[in-house]
Design a protein around this motif. Structure first.
Motif, PDB file in Angstrom:
ATOM      1  N   TYR A  43       0.856  -1.188   0.000  1.00  0.00           N
ATOM      2  CA  TYR A  43       0.000   0.000   0.000  1.00  0.00           C
ATOM      3  C   TYR A  43       0.889   1.234   0.000  1.00  0.00           C
ATOM      4  O   TYR A  43       1.700   1.408   0.910  1.00  0.00           O
ATOM      5  CB  TYR A  43      -0.942   0.019   1.210  1.00  0.00           C
ATOM      6  CG  TYR A  43      -1.792   1.264   1.240  1.00  0.00           C
ATOM      7  CD1 TYR A  43      -2.761   1.473   0.265  1.00  0.00           C
ATOM      8  CD2 TYR A  43      -1.595   2.241   2.191  1.00  0.00           C
ATOM      9  CE1 TYR A  43      -3.521   2.637   0.256  1.00  0.00           C
ATOM     10  CE2 TYR A  43      -2.356   3.409   2.192  1.00  0.00           C
ATOM     11  CZ  TYR A  43      -3.316   3.593   1.219  1.00  0.00           C
ATOM     12  OH  TYR A  43      -4.062   4.737   1.199  1.00  0.00           O
ATOM     13  N   LEU A  44       0.756   2.060  -1.036  1.00  0.00           N
ATOM     14  CA  LEU A  44       1.555   3.274  -1.153  1.00  0.00           C
ATOM     15  C   LEU A  44       0.785   4.431  -0.524  1.00  0.00           C
ATOM     16  O   LEU A  44      -0.238   4.867  -1.051  1.00  0.00           O
ATOM     17  CB  LEU A  44       1.873   3.579  -2.621  1.00  0.00           C
ATOM     18  CG  LEU A  44       2.802   4.768  -2.871  1.00  0.00           C
ATOM     19  CD1 LEU A  44       4.184   4.510  -2.274  1.00  0.00           C
ATOM     20  CD2 LEU A  44       2.906   5.060  -4.360  1.00  0.00           C
ATOM     21  N   PRO A  61      -0.146   7.302  -5.054  1.00  0.00           N
ATOM     22  CA  PRO A  61      -0.509   7.295  -3.630  1.00  0.00           C
ATOM     23  C   PRO A  61      -1.974   6.869  -3.453  1.00  0.00           C
ATOM     24  O   PRO A  61      -2.831   7.216  -4.262  1.00  0.00           O
ATOM     25  CB  PRO A  61      -0.321   8.751  -3.208  1.00  0.00           C
ATOM     26  CG  PRO A  61       0.660   9.311  -4.184  1.00  0.00           C
ATOM     27  CD  PRO A  61       0.367   8.605  -5.484  1.00  0.00           C
ATOM     28  N   GLY A  62      -2.201   6.072  -2.425  1.00  0.00           N
ATOM     29  CA  GLY A  62      -3.545   5.573  -2.176  1.00  0.00           C
ATOM     30  C   GLY A  62      -3.861   4.290  -2.920  1.00  0.00           C
ATOM     31  O   GLY A  62      -4.996   3.847  -2.935  1.00  0.00           O
ATOM     32  N   SER A  63      -2.845   3.668  -3.518  1.00  0.00           N
ATOM     33  CA  SER A  63      -3.057   2.436  -4.283  1.00  0.00           C
ATOM     34  C   SER A  63      -2.469   1.232  -3.558  1.00  0.00           C
ATOM     35  O   SER A  63      -1.396   1.309  -2.967  1.00  0.00           O
ATOM     36  CB  SER A  63      -2.403   2.542  -5.661  1.00  0.00           C
ATOM     37  OG  SER A  63      -3.021   3.534  -6.431  1.00  0.00           O
ATOM     38  N   GLN A  80      10.060   9.913  -2.637  1.00  0.00           N
ATOM     39  CA  GLN A  80       9.236  10.282  -1.483  1.00  0.00           C
ATOM     40  C   GLN A  80       8.276   9.146  -1.107  1.00  0.00           C
ATOM     41  O   GLN A  80       7.101   9.377  -0.824  1.00  0.00           O
ATOM     42  CB  GLN A  80       8.480  11.582  -1.752  1.00  0.00           C
ATOM     43  CG  GLN A  80       9.363  12.749  -2.154  1.00  0.00           C
ATOM     44  CD  GLN A  80      10.460  13.037  -1.134  1.00  0.00           C
ATOM     45  OE1 GLN A  80      10.220  13.060   0.066  1.00  0.00           O
ATOM     46  NE2 GLN A  80      11.679  13.224  -1.609  1.00  0.00           N
ATOM     47  N   VAL A  81       8.785   7.929  -1.098  1.00  0.00           N
ATOM     48  CA  VAL A  81       7.969   6.737  -0.901  1.00  0.00           C
ATOM     49  C   VAL A  81       7.656   6.492   0.582  1.00  0.00           C
ATOM     50  O   VAL A  81       8.539   6.521   1.425  1.00  0.00           O
ATOM     51  CB  VAL A  81       8.685   5.495  -1.496  1.00  0.00           C
ATOM     52  CG1 VAL A  81       7.989   4.210  -1.123  1.00  0.00           C
ATOM     53  CG2 VAL A  81       8.789   5.635  -3.001  1.00  0.00           C
ATOM     54  N   ASP A  82       6.384   6.275   0.854  1.00  0.00           N
ATOM     55  CA  ASP A  82       5.896   5.813   2.155  1.00  0.00           C
ATOM     56  C   ASP A  82       5.059   4.583   1.834  1.00  0.00           C
ATOM     57  O   ASP A  82       3.942   4.691   1.323  1.00  0.00           O
ATOM     58  CB  ASP A  82       5.065   6.899   2.832  1.00  0.00           C
ATOM     59  CG  ASP A  82       4.610   6.517   4.233  1.00  0.00           C
ATOM     60  OD1 ASP A  82       4.775   5.342   4.630  1.00  0.00           O
ATOM     61  OD2 ASP A  82       4.066   7.394   4.932  1.00  0.00           O
TER      62      ASP A  82
END
Length: 135
Positions: A43-44, A61-63, A80-82
């Motif tokens: 989950y990104l 993001p949100g995928s 900028q990966v979380d």
């Protein structure tokens, strides 16, 4: 920032039946192609990420993305990966891809897009679930 010890970021096997990791990185460089024994859900939360998984996929993001066990893939790069990842041994849990719960992994293995955008009003809940699973 935490370096992950199991797929999709490192070693080929996770300890136990289920393992959750959280990765944050300003520069998420390319990773070599791998195939592993666990099924993986990612989950990104934030950032941008590209994965080679039967073709180049840009993860927004949100995928959430699914990586079935045994399917070759690799991270091409990102910024900028979380990212959260949960790896699990389906066979150890008596699950196979004919099980309704595992159908999305079967579809991804057969060529369906292995990614789904999570509705904005559910994204905080997804992160909370990963946090709870990590404990």
């Amino acid at each position: 920032m935490t370096a992950l010890r199991v797929p999709p970021f490192g070693a080929m096997a996770s300890p136990g039946l289920f393992h959750v990791e959280h990765k944050q990185a300003a520069d998420f460089g390319a990773h070599p192609s791998v195939s592993h024994t666990e099924h993986v859900i990612t989950y990104l939360v934030a950032g941008h990420l590209q994965i080679e998984h039967g073709g180049l996929i840009t993860v927004a993001p949100g995928s959430a993305s699914l990586i079935p066990a045994g399917v070759p893939h690799h991270f091409v790069g990102g910024s900028q990966v979380d990212l959260w990842a949960a790896a699990f041994c389906a066979g150890c849990l008596s699950l196979n891809e004919e099980n309704l719960l595992m159908a999305p992994f079967r579809h991804a293995r057969q060529g369906s897009l292995p990614m789904v955008e999570i509705p904005e009003d559910r994204r905080d809940r997804v992160v909370r679930v990963f946090c709870e699973l990590e404990e």
